[in-house]
Write an enzyme that holds these catalytic residues in place. Sequence first.
Site, mmCIF file in Angstrom:
data_model
loop_
_atom_site.group_PDB
_atom_site.id
_atom_site.type_symbol
_atom_site.label_atom_id
_atom_site.label_comp_id
_atom_site.label_asym_id
_atom_site.label_seq_id
_atom_site.Cartn_x
_atom_site.Cartn_y
_atom_site.Cartn_z
ATOM 1 N N ASP A 30 32.339 -18.850 -7.229
ATOM 2 C CA ASP A 30 32.303 -17.387 -7.172
ATOM 3 C C ASP A 30 33.438 -16.821 -8.021
ATOM 4 O OD1 ASP A 30 30.957 -15.206 -4.957
ATOM 5 O OD2 ASP A 30 32.747 -14.558 -6.055
ATOM 6 N N ILE A 31 33.154 -15.759 -8.749
ATOM 7 C CA ILE A 31 34.130 -15.155 -9.654
ATOM 8 C C ILE A 31 35.263 -14.460 -8.887
ATOM 9 C CG2 ILE A 31 33.101 -12.843 -9.945
ATOM 10 C CD1 ILE A 31 33.400 -13.301 -12.998
ATOM 11 N N ASN A 87 23.514 -13.011 2.310
ATOM 12 C CA ASN A 87 23.496 -11.573 2.555
ATOM 13 C C ASN A 87 22.163 -11.000 2.088
ATOM 14 O OD1 ASN A 87 26.191 -11.559 3.489
ATOM 15 N ND2 ASN A 87 26.962 -11.435 1.397
ATOM 16 N N VAL A 96 24.172 -8.752 -5.469
ATOM 17 C CA VAL A 96 23.404 -9.348 -6.574
ATOM 18 C C VAL A 96 22.031 -9.711 -6.021
ATOM 19 C CG1 VAL A 96 23.245 -11.213 -8.256
ATOM 20 C CG2 VAL A 96 25.487 -10.239 -7.693
ATOM 21 N N HIS A 100 21.046 -16.051 -3.072
ATOM 22 C CA HIS A 100 22.154 -16.987 -3.221
ATOM 23 C C HIS A 100 22.741 -17.299 -1.868
ATOM 24 C CE1 HIS A 100 23.609 -12.857 -3.796
ATOM 25 N NE2 HIS A 100 24.711 -13.237 -3.163
#
Length: 113
Positions: A30-31, A87, A96, A100
Amino acid sequence: MTDCLFCKIAAHDIPADVVFEDDAVIAFNDIAPQAPVHILIIPKAHIASANELDDGHAHIVGRLALRAQALAEERGIAEPGYRLIVNCNRQGGQTVYHLHMHLLGGRQLGGLG
Ligand code: AMP
Ligand code: ZN
């Protein structure tokens, strides 16, 4: 889908810190990590959210969960423990819109907000 960030990552059109890839699944760091281990595990095929899942997706959902388990083992967080999160939509905190699974671990995680 052409205008989807995670489709672009899956196609290697946008760079990501990829930690695993096979024919159907790609996983990357994750960024904006929320824990020492924070990996996103996604299907390569576009599925917008958990709301779009149907019986035909049972196999790919299993692949995501099993890859999360394997990555947790690999990162040494299987025994102390970790959290898997998907989520969905606005109130679920989804930002997003490509399905995921978050793998979070490496610190004590608090209660769900
Ligand atoms: P969610 O809020 O469940 O939709 O999670 C989206 C996650 O994607 C967030 O944790 C973001 O930090 C992460 N994210 C957004 N853009 C990128 C990117 N380019 N590379 C890696 N992770 C990203
Ligand atoms: Zn997508």
